[in-house]
Scaffold this active site. Structure first.
Site, short mmCIF file in Angstrom:
data_model
loop_
_atom_site.label_atom_id
_atom_site.label_comp_id
_atom_site.label_asym_id
_atom_site.label_seq_id
_atom_site.Cartn_x
_atom_site.Cartn_y
_atom_site.Cartn_z
N HIS A 138 -8.11 -0.24 6.91
CA HIS A 138 -8.35 -1.53 7.54
C HIS A 138 -8.95 -2.48 6.49
CE1 HIS A 138 -8.87 -4.27 10.88
NE2 HIS A 138 -10.03 -4.60 10.35
N ASN A 148 0.84 -1.21 0.00
CA ASN A 148 0.00 0.00 0.00
C ASN A 148 0.87 1.26 0.00
OD1 ASN A 148 -3.09 -0.26 0.26
ND2 ASN A 148 -2.29 -1.96 1.47
C1 GAR Z 1 -3.21 -4.12 4.34
O1 GAR Z 1 -4.15 -5.03 3.84
C2 GAR Z 1 -3.85 -3.21 5.37
O2 GAR Z 1 -5.20 -2.95 5.14
C3 GAR Z 1 -3.69 -4.05 6.61
O3 GAR Z 1 -2.41 -4.61 6.51
C4 GAR Z 1 -2.13 -4.85 5.12
C5 GAR Z 1 -0.74 -4.34 4.84
O4 GAR Z 1 -0.32 -4.76 3.56
N1 GAR Z 1 -3.84 -3.25 7.80
C6 GAR Z 1 -4.33 -3.76 8.94
O5 GAR Z 1 -4.67 -4.93 9.05
C7 GAR Z 1 -4.46 -2.77 10.08
N2 GAR Z 1 -5.27 -3.31 11.13
P1 GAR Z 1 0.88 -4.03 2.84
O6 GAR Z 1 2.06 -4.00 3.83
O7 GAR Z 1 1.21 -4.88 1.67
O8 GAR Z 1 0.45 -2.65 2.46
#
Ligand code: GAR
Length: 197
Positions: free
Chosen positions: A108, A19
């Site tokens: 989230h 992200n």
């Molecule tokens: C994402 O899916 C985000 O929504 C989630 O962690 C992932 C990170 O992925 N966040 C949570 O669960 C917060 N409670 P990334 O490191 O590949 O962006």
């Protein structure tokens, strides 16, 4: 004196940082939104490599530095105006919350208030969605307060969950929604509250 029309964002991330990368790409040529700093509690986080690739300064911190004024000091020294949490797992301390009122946004990977709260992150969320036999899930983008996943929700998007989907397949669909919407919602959010600065 700082130019009030330019937002300077810090991204907090604990993991891979896909992200964060989508956000870095989106704002690469935007003169009004600068991704000025990447912060992580995890020295092995993939997001640090992504920061290096995009030439964005990065800092790693421990719990003590987060709770005392070190991290807040870095934010202020870098003239950060807004904070984005992109896969960040620690609760934001009161000192940072009061320095950035309504200026911290989180994503989230579920439709809050369902499947939120302490311990609900990443794959754990998708496993819980599967275990509950949900027929849909999605993303929630919300302001951050002193509780996990409870700030005002600014945006949600939905996707289907089929009975035969694995948690990994659900995760992939949710990630697609994240990449599609999160950067754009951040842009709208900083543009909208620019007038308050
Ligand atoms: C994402 O899916 C985000 O929504 C989630 O962690 C992932 C990170 O992925 N966040 C949570 O669960 C917060 N409670 P990334 O490191 O590949 O962006």
């Amino acid at each position: 004196m700082q130019n009030q029309s330019i937002a300077r964002l810090a991204i907090f991330a604990s993991g891979t940082g896909t992200n964060a990368e989508a956000i870095l790409r989106y704002f690469k040529d935007d003169p009004n939104v600068i991704i000025a700093l990447i912060l992580s509690n995890n020295p092995n986080a993939g997001v640090l490599d992504r920061a290096a690739r995009f030439g964005v300064p990065a800092k790693v911190f421990n719990r003590e530095q987060f709770r005392n004024s070190d991290v807040l000091g870095w934010l202020q020294k870098n003239a950060i105006t807004h904070i984005v949490l992109a896969g960040f797992l620690w609760l934001i301390p009161g000192t940072i919350l009061s320095a950035y009122p309504r200026r911290i946004l989180n994503i989230h990977p579920a439709l809050l208030p369902k499947f939120g709260g302490k311990g609900m992150y990443g794959s754990k969320v998708h496993e819980a969605v599967k275990a509950a036999s949900e027929t849909e899930t999605g993303i929630s983008i919300h302001e951050v307060n002193e509780h996990f996943d409870e700030g005002e929700i600014l945006f949600q998007a939905r996707c289907k969950v089929e009975p035969y989907d694995t948690p990994e397949e659900i995760a992939q669909r949710v990630h697609e929604l994240e990449y599609k919407h999160f950067p754009r919602v951040i842009k709208e959010w900083v543009t909208k509250n620019k007038a308050d600065r």
